[in-house]
Design a protein around this motif. Structure first.
Motif, PDB file in Angstrom:
ATOM      1  N   UNK A 160      -1.869   7.305  12.034  1.00  0.00           N
ATOM      2  CA  UNK A 160      -1.181   6.374  11.137  1.00  0.00           C
ATOM      3  C   UNK A 160      -2.133   5.908  10.038  1.00  0.00           C
ATOM      4  N   UNK A 161      -1.539   5.687   8.849  1.00  0.00           N
ATOM      5  CA  UNK A 161      -2.316   5.214   7.714  1.00  0.00           C
ATOM      6  C   UNK A 161      -1.558   4.097   7.016  1.00  0.00           C
ATOM      7  N   UNK A 162      -2.242   3.020   6.702  1.00  0.00           N
ATOM      8  CA  UNK A 162      -1.670   1.930   5.932  1.00  0.00           C
ATOM      9  C   UNK A 162      -2.005   2.101   4.458  1.00  0.00           C
ATOM     10  N   UNK A 163      -1.097   1.670   3.589  1.00  0.00           N
ATOM     11  CA  UNK A 163      -1.378   1.709   2.158  1.00  0.00           C
ATOM     12  C   UNK A 163      -0.665   0.536   1.490  1.00  0.00           C
ATOM     13  N   UNK A 164      -1.159   0.048   0.361  1.00  0.00           N
ATOM     14  CA  UNK A 164      -0.487  -1.032  -0.364  1.00  0.00           C
ATOM     15  C   UNK A 164       0.878  -0.580  -0.874  1.00  0.00           C
ATOM     16  N   UNK A 165       1.935  -1.352  -0.541  1.00  0.00           N
ATOM     17  CA  UNK A 165       3.281  -0.932  -0.948  1.00  0.00           C
ATOM     18  C   UNK A 165       3.404  -0.856  -2.461  1.00  0.00           C
ATOM     19  N   UNK A 166       2.658  -1.654  -3.184  1.00  0.00           N
ATOM     20  CA  UNK A 166       2.707  -1.620  -4.646  1.00  0.00           C
ATOM     21  C   UNK A 166       2.232  -0.275  -5.191  1.00  0.00           C
ATOM     22  N   UNK A 167       1.537   0.498  -4.369  1.00  0.00           N
ATOM     23  CA  UNK A 167       1.028   1.808  -4.797  1.00  0.00           C
ATOM     24  C   UNK A 167       1.892   2.954  -4.288  1.00  0.00           C
TER      25      UNK A 167
ATOM     26  N   UNK B 225       3.552   2.142   5.855  1.00  0.00           N
ATOM     27  CA  UNK B 225       2.970   2.827   7.011  1.00  0.00           C
ATOM     28  C   UNK B 225       3.294   4.309   6.942  1.00  0.00           C
ATOM     29  N   UNK B 226       2.259   5.111   6.963  1.00  0.00           N
ATOM     30  CA  UNK B 226       2.407   6.564   6.964  1.00  0.00           C
ATOM     31  C   UNK B 226       2.101   7.127   8.341  1.00  0.00           C
ATOM     32  N   UNK B 227       2.893   8.124   8.746  1.00  0.00           N
ATOM     33  CA  UNK B 227       2.589   8.881   9.964  1.00  0.00           C
ATOM     34  C   UNK B 227       2.509  10.349   9.570  1.00  0.00           C
ATOM     35  N   UNK B 228       1.327  10.892   9.665  1.00  0.00           N
ATOM     36  CA  UNK B 228       1.071  12.276   9.260  1.00  0.00           C
ATOM     37  C   UNK B 228       1.608  12.538   7.852  1.00  0.00           C
ATOM     38  N   UNK B 229       1.418  11.555   6.975  1.00  0.00           N
ATOM     39  CA  UNK B 229       1.755  11.706   5.562  1.00  0.00           C
ATOM     40  C   UNK B 229       3.133  11.235   5.151  1.00  0.00           C
ATOM     41  N   UNK B 230       4.028  10.933   6.124  1.00  0.00           N
ATOM     42  CA  UNK B 230       5.383  10.492   5.804  1.00  0.00           C
ATOM     43  C   UNK B 230       5.511   8.975   5.967  1.00  0.00           C
ATOM     44  N   UNK B 231       6.268   8.346   5.071  1.00  0.00           N
ATOM     45  CA  UNK B 231       6.506   6.909   5.186  1.00  0.00           C
ATOM     46  C   UNK B 231       7.454   6.653   6.358  1.00  0.00           C
ATOM     47  N   UNK B 232       6.989   5.881   7.337  1.00  0.00           N
ATOM     48  CA  UNK B 232       7.800   5.591   8.528  1.00  0.00           C
ATOM     49  C   UNK B 232       7.991   4.092   8.751  1.00  0.00           C
ATOM     50  N   UNK B 233       7.468   3.271   7.839  1.00  0.00           N
ATOM     51  CA  UNK B 233       7.637   1.838   8.019  1.00  0.00           C
ATOM     52  C   UNK B 233       7.049   1.057   6.862  1.00  0.00           C
ATOM     53  N   UNK B 234       7.347  -0.249   6.874  1.00  0.00           N
ATOM     54  CA  UNK B 234       6.823  -1.118   5.824  1.00  0.00           C
ATOM     55  C   UNK B 234       6.883  -2.577   6.263  1.00  0.00           C
ATOM     56  N   UNK B 235       6.029  -3.363   5.655  1.00  0.00           N
ATOM     57  CA  UNK B 235       6.078  -4.824   5.724  1.00  0.00           C
ATOM     58  C   UNK B 235       6.027  -5.298   4.286  1.00  0.00           C
TER      59      UNK B 235
END
Length: 286
Positions: free
Chosen positions: A143-150, A190-200
């Motif tokens: 899993x990888x987190x990233x800023x939603x604004x990006x 929230x990314x799982x193996x490169x795909x968006x699977x969630x957000x806060x």
């Protein structure tokens, strides 16, 4: 009695367009207004039915317990029934006044027992920092987190396409609501193996307050604590800022989040307000 406009109806008093036709009834005694009821007619395009929704009810303190409130509601019921309404609806925040005055009134008039429709929670930095779970969560390496604004167009397009093919998240939890108020500090994807699977996704609702608006994780990850991890990461980002207040509103349909608030947040909250909703089915016009 006074029913404060609940949060989900507050937009009516902030210049937003009404959701339906507005109605007002006044009770007058000796040329003085002693009571006022404001309601709205709302039509459901899916069922083609119309409801009469009470937005506000006020009775002057000196005229309470004299049948003014019940008279206003009864007159409204009769009027909206003639207009084709099939039910009445009322939402309100729980207070001592609504408990001792409004709820017995609704019972006498044949309304359904009120049920929780929304909870409004608030906490400050000092209290939420005491929650152990906020500091302990870590995502697995896939899993990888990233800023939603990006969020990039290449990441956003599959979210919309998947939603068109088969609804995979409730529209009320859409990450694309109120884009102008998006809080970049701690809105996360929230990314799982490169795909968006969630957000806060969060929104700034005041100079010192962030509203935690929309948390969602794809179904296959919901029982693995990924949602709690997202919330914790978002809270930690705010803890490291100078923004002291956290708030959220959770509707009755979002049972997992209601349970999360009860189990994880409730011990640390500085305020918790419950909004209730009651209904009354109306008979057909004679």
């Amino acid at each position: 009695m006074t029913i404060p406009a609940p949060a989900l109806l507050a937009s009516h008093w902030q210049g937003a367009s009404p959701l339906g036709e507005l109605l007002g009834l006044a009770a007058v005694e000796n040329d003085e207004m002693v009571g006022l009821l404001v309601a709205e007619l709302r039509k459901d395009p899916k069922t083609d039915t119309t409801s009469g929704v009470i937005l506000s009810l006020f009775v002057h303190p000196e005229n309470r317990r004299q049948g003014v409130g019940s008279g206003l509601i009864t007159h409204l019921e009769a009027h909206v029934r003639e207009l084709g309404c099939t039910q009445m609806e009322l939402s309100y925040q729980a207070t001592e006044l609504t408990t001792v005055a409004l709820e017995p009134l609704l019972e006498r008039l044949g309304w359904e027992t009120p049920k929780i429709s929304l909870i409004l929670a608030k906490v400050d930095r000092e209290h939420i920092a005491q929650a152990p779970w906020v500091h302990h969560y870590r995502f697995p390496k896939d899993f990888t987190l990233f800023p939603w604004a990006e969020l990039t167009p290449a990441q956003e397009e599959p979210i919309h396409e998947r939603q068109k093919q088969k609804v995979w998240y409730p529209e009320s939890l859409s990450p694309f609501l109120e884009p102008s108020k998006l809080e970049p500090l701690n809105s996360l994807g929230l990314l799982y193996q490169g795909d968006v699977v969630g957000w806060m996704v969060n929104h700034r609702v005041g100079p010192d307050t962030i509203r935690y608006t929309s948390m969602f994780v794809a179904r296959r990850f919901q029982r693995r604590g990924r949602g709690a991890m997202l919330v914790a990461e978002s809270i930690m980002a705010q803890l490291h800022s100078d923004i002291p207040y956290y708030t959220c509103a959770v509707g009755e349909s979002n049972q997992p989040m209601l349970q999360f608030v009860d189990r994880r947040l409730k011990p640390y909250l500085t305020s918790l307000t419950e909004a209730y909703r009651s209904l009354k089915k109306l008979g057909s016009r004679e």
